[in-house]
Motif scaffolding. Structure first.
Motif, PDB file in Angstrom:
ATOM      1  N   LEU A  45       0.853  -1.181   0.000  1.00 17.01           N
ATOM      2  CA  LEU A  45       0.000   0.000   0.000  1.00 17.01           C
ATOM      3  C   LEU A  45       0.896   1.240   0.000  1.00 17.01           C
ATOM      4  O   LEU A  45       1.802   1.354   0.827  1.00 17.01           O
ATOM      5  CB  LEU A  45      -0.887   0.040   1.245  1.00 17.01           C
ATOM      6  N   ALA A  46       0.633   2.160  -0.923  1.00 14.86           N
ATOM      7  CA  ALA A  46       1.476   3.352  -1.037  1.00 14.86           C
ATOM      8  C   ALA A  46       0.984   4.489  -0.146  1.00 14.86           C
ATOM      9  O   ALA A  46       1.645   5.517  -0.028  1.00 14.86           O
ATOM     10  CB  ALA A  46       1.536   3.808  -2.493  1.00 14.86           C
ATOM     11  N   THR A  47      -0.190   4.316   0.452  1.00 19.13           N
ATOM     12  CA  THR A  47      -0.714   5.293   1.426  1.00 19.13           C
ATOM     13  C   THR A  47      -1.748   4.581   2.294  1.00 19.13           C
ATOM     14  O   THR A  47      -2.312   3.558   1.891  1.00 19.13           O
ATOM     15  CB  THR A  47      -1.364   6.507   0.730  1.00 19.13           C
ATOM     16  N   ASP A  48      -1.983   5.140   3.482  1.00 19.88           N
ATOM     17  CA  ASP A  48      -2.922   4.516   4.422  1.00 19.88           C
ATOM     18  C   ASP A  48      -4.287   5.201   4.481  1.00 19.88           C
ATOM     19  O   ASP A  48      -5.136   4.804   5.276  1.00 19.88           O
ATOM     20  CB  ASP A  48      -2.328   4.555   5.849  1.00 19.88           C
TER      21      ASP A  48
ATOM     22  N   ASP B  21      -8.316   0.062  -0.759  1.00 20.25           N
ATOM     23  CA  ASP B  21      -6.934  -0.397  -0.602  1.00 20.25           C
ATOM     24  C   ASP B  21      -6.487  -1.353  -1.709  1.00 20.25           C
ATOM     25  O   ASP B  21      -5.294  -1.648  -1.821  1.00 20.25           O
ATOM     26  CB  ASP B  21      -6.723  -0.998   0.792  1.00 20.25           C
ATOM     27  N   HIS B  22      -7.440  -1.826  -2.546  1.00 21.30           N
ATOM     28  CA  HIS B  22      -6.979  -2.545  -3.740  1.00 21.30           C
ATOM     29  C   HIS B  22      -6.220  -1.565  -4.640  1.00 21.30           C
ATOM     30  O   HIS B  22      -5.250  -1.938  -5.294  1.00 21.30           O
ATOM     31  CB  HIS B  22      -8.147  -3.206  -4.476  1.00 21.30           C
ATOM     32  N   ILE B  23      -6.653  -0.305  -4.624  1.00 23.51           N
ATOM     33  CA  ILE B  23      -5.994   0.705  -5.472  1.00 23.51           C
ATOM     34  C   ILE B  23      -4.719   1.230  -4.807  1.00 23.51           C
ATOM     35  O   ILE B  23      -3.669   1.302  -5.453  1.00 23.51           O
ATOM     36  CB  ILE B  23      -6.973   1.855  -5.780  1.00 23.51           C
ATOM     37  N   THR B  24      -4.799   1.582  -3.516  1.00 25.81           N
ATOM     38  CA  THR B  24      -3.582   2.106  -2.854  1.00 25.81           C
ATOM     39  C   THR B  24      -2.454   1.084  -2.944  1.00 25.81           C
ATOM     40  O   THR B  24      -1.284   1.434  -3.084  1.00 25.81           O
ATOM     41  CB  THR B  24      -3.837   2.442  -1.366  1.00 25.81           C
ATOM     42  N   SER B  25      -2.828  -0.198  -2.887  1.00 20.87           N
ATOM     43  CA  SER B  25      -1.794  -1.235  -2.909  1.00 20.87           C
ATOM     44  C   SER B  25      -1.354  -1.583  -4.335  1.00 20.87           C
ATOM     45  O   SER B  25      -0.203  -1.965  -4.548  1.00 20.87           O
ATOM     46  CB  SER B  25      -2.297  -2.496  -2.205  1.00 20.87           C
ATOM     47  N   ALA B  26      -2.254  -1.437  -5.306  1.00 17.84           N
ATOM     48  CA  ALA B  26      -1.861  -1.745  -6.691  1.00 17.84           C
ATOM     49  C   ALA B  26      -0.845  -0.727  -7.207  1.00 17.84           C
ATOM     50  O   ALA B  26      -0.016  -1.041  -8.058  1.00 17.84           O
ATOM     51  CB  ALA B  26      -3.082  -1.779  -7.599  1.00 17.84           C
ATOM     52  N   ILE B  27      -0.894   0.480  -6.650  1.00 22.48           N
ATOM     53  CA  ILE B  27       0.103   1.501  -7.025  1.00 22.48           C
ATOM     54  C   ILE B  27       1.492   0.992  -6.614  1.00 22.48           C
ATOM     55  O   ILE B  27       2.443   1.002  -7.400  1.00 22.48           O
ATOM     56  CB  ILE B  27      -0.227   2.854  -6.343  1.00 22.48           C
ATOM     57  N   GLY B  28       1.593   0.525  -5.377  1.00 19.67           N
ATOM     58  CA  GLY B  28       2.872  -0.021  -4.919  1.00 19.67           C
ATOM     59  C   GLY B  28       3.226  -1.319  -5.614  1.00 19.67           C
ATOM     60  O   GLY B  28       4.394  -1.574  -5.933  1.00 19.67           O
ATOM     61  N   ALA B  29       2.207  -2.143  -5.881  1.00 16.56           N
ATOM     62  CA  ALA B  29       2.448  -3.453  -6.503  1.00 16.56           C
ATOM     63  C   ALA B  29       3.027  -3.302  -7.910  1.00 16.56           C
ATOM     64  O   ALA B  29       3.946  -4.032  -8.301  1.00 16.56           O
ATOM     65  CB  ALA B  29       1.150  -4.258  -6.545  1.00 16.56           C
TER      66      ALA B  29
END
Ligand code: SF4
Length: 542
Positions: free
Chosen positions: A370-373, A379-387
């Motif tokens: 996750l690139a932000t909390d 969080d599928h999106i916040t984490s897909a950015i980091g993924a």
């Protein structure tokens, strides 16, 4: 075939993905999703969905799937894929994944031999269709399923497995913690075309009534053997959580967020000893080797929030995972390394660099990050950015995050959203890494889009059903499937139609493309003025 209990009879989703046909290639019958295009061509896509999307297959979840690997396993020495690779043997599994990935089988063998790729394939899971996880191959996606003490049933979990693989999950982790753990896993394994991962510690904890301090090596060992016997392909083992690392988490905002990490930390503190996972690691290697189960060395001290990323606890554990990797390799056991978690974008690269340096490039398998909390429910999106970023940098498998992350157990719709979101991240990484064949998919879809072959655009997409339904929300009539516009810009301002018109104009007038663009734009300018210079026009004029 292991007998599955009669208490449940799950019904699962079957039938081809819309616009696609299941095909099998070569003597090993490697599956692919073939999309027939309206221009007479076809395009084959990597397919994880097993026989469930094969219109000609008979599905009987009570009997389980056919076992394509059974004869291969019976016909050779019971070594791990790593041992075979080191001995110079190209196994059937290696040849199978070579076809899937479009690479040479010898390349697959060499990557497995040096530990930079793994083929998670327990000899007791012959139903699985072999796949490979490594930085030189397509980035893979894992979907977590599993019931909890609070909700979900075996029926739902088997359908989630089928549903997740239908949309592209390369592996599935069964993280069940509630009742019927053994039976749920049996149903999942016998019906799974993809490798299944587990965290044996969860079941071991159930066996001691949820008291972490009551765990022992013996209870844990017996649980691992039980799961190896059933056919689990890879196991998360939190052997890097050492007693001396626990105080390093004291100043964190979110402490220890890994379930396995917190269980082992509690055990270490209660007994004031290093964990039995660490002290018995060599014995664990012997057990996993005898089934060819792959280690997924867990990041029990991963950061649970942005502020805790890349801290001393996280990297201390990673260093220990590097030492354990070498021990596993000495025993010919395949290894992946699990990674975070929650990491802001500017700190992601350091995770990959350190993992490769400390763990000898063993495949990195990360949750997000996750690139932000700040976006619970997204969080599928916040984490897909980091993924996408960590995949581009060399992470081999991405563990999906669903919209329910931090909020509740995902349902079937959440599973699909999570898988599709992560397929996007993985494919974006494949493109950036220049994986052979990755861009051909984009180019084929882009061409279909530019030529207004709407059906081809839908069918080539990761989620044809949703793409079609979004289009049809505003233009449901059949002629709209060949129309040279959609409702987004409308017929008069469809830029792709205008470009196509410019090209046709150039051809007709024998102009160069620059002259044609200039002439075409001049004509468009006149058209624009003729419509009172209005930017937006009603689409009903079509
Ligand atoms: S109308 Fe706009 S969005 Fe629709 S096809 Fe044309 S350019 Fe693309």
């Amino acid at each position: 075939m292991t007998t599955i209990g009669n208490s449940v009879r799950p019904s699962v989703t079957t039938g081809p993905i819309s616009g696609s046909e299941k095909i099998h290639r070569g003597e090993l019958g490697v599956p692919a999703r073939r999309v027939h295009l309206t221009n007479g061509e076809h395009f084959d896509l990597y397919d994880t969905s097993g026989p469930y999307t094969d219109g000609s297959a008979t599905i009987d979840v009570q009997a389980g799937l056919p076992a394509p690997r059974r004869d291969w396993i019976a016909g050779r020495e019971p070594l791990t894929q790593l041992a075979h690779a080191r001995a110079g043997t190209v196994t059937e599994e290696m040849r199978y994944v070579a076809v899937r990935e479009g690479v040479d089988p010898e390349f697959v063998r060499a990557e497995v031999a040096r530990g930079r790729a793994v083929i998670p394939a327990n000899r007791r899971h012959p139903e699985s269709e072999p796949m490979i996880i490594g930085k030189k191959f397509l980035v893979k996606v894992n979907a977590n399923i599993g019931n909890s003490a609070v909700t979900s049933s075996i029926e739902e979990e088997v359908e989630k497995l089928v549903w997740a693989t239908r949309w592209g999950a390369d592996t599935v982790m069964d993280l069940s913690t509630g009742k019927n753990i053994h039976e749920t896993r049996e149903w999942i394994l016998r019906n799974s075309p993809v490798p299944i991962g587990t965290v044996p510690l969860y079941q071991a904890l159930e066996k001691v009534n949820g008291d972490p301090t009551a765990l022992s090596w013996e209870v844990y060992r017996d649980t691992v053997i039980e799961q190896c016997e059933q056919g689990v392909d890879y196991m998360t083992v939190h052997a890097g959580v050492l007693l001396r690392y626990v105080p390093l988490t004291a100043q964190r905002i979110t402490g220890i967020v890994s379930r396995g990490g917190s269980i082992m930390a509690a055990w270490c503190l209660a007994h004031h000893q290093e964990s039995f996972l660490y002290t018995h690691f060599a014995e664990l290697c012997e057990i996993l080797r005898s089934y060819d189960v792959t280690f997924s060395l867990g990041d029990g001290l991963r950061p649970g929030c942005i502020a805790d990323a890349n801290d001393a606890a996280q990297f201390a554990e990673l260093r220990t995972l590097g030492e354990l990797t070498k021990i596993a390799w000495e025993h010919d056991v395949q290894v992946m390394i699990e990674g975070p978690g929650h990491v802001p974008m500017h700190k992601i690269a350091e995770n990959v660099r350190l993992e490769e340096e400390l763990c000898g490039e063993a495949p990195f398998y990360t949750l997000g990050p996750l690139a932000t909390d700040v976006a619970p429910a997204y969080d599928h999106i916040t984490s897909a950015i980091g993924a996408a970023q960590i995949g581009w940098l060399g992470t081999a498998m991405l563990c999906y995050v669903t919209p329910k992350e931090h909020l509740g157990l995902p349902d079937r719709d959440d599973v699909k959203t999570g898988v599709i979101t992560y397929k996007i991240a993985a494919h974006a990484a494949d493109l950036a890494k220049g994986h052979p064949g990755a861009q051909a998919w984009d180019d084929t879809l882009s061409k279909a889009r530019f030529e207004f072959r709407w059906e081809d655009q839908f069918n080539l997409s990761l989620d044809p059903d949703t793409a079609r339904s979004f289009h049809d929300e505003t233009l449901p009539a059949e002629p709209a499937k060949t129309a040279h516009f959609c409702s987004m810009c409308g017929p008069k301002f469809c830029s792709m139609r205008i470009t196509a018109d410019i090209r046709a104009y150039a051809e007709e007038k024998g102009l160069t493309s620059i002259e044609a663009v200039e002439a075409g734009l001049a004509e468009m300018s006149e058209t624009f003025k003729a419509h009172d210079s209005k930017v937006y026009l009603p689409i009903t004029e079509a």
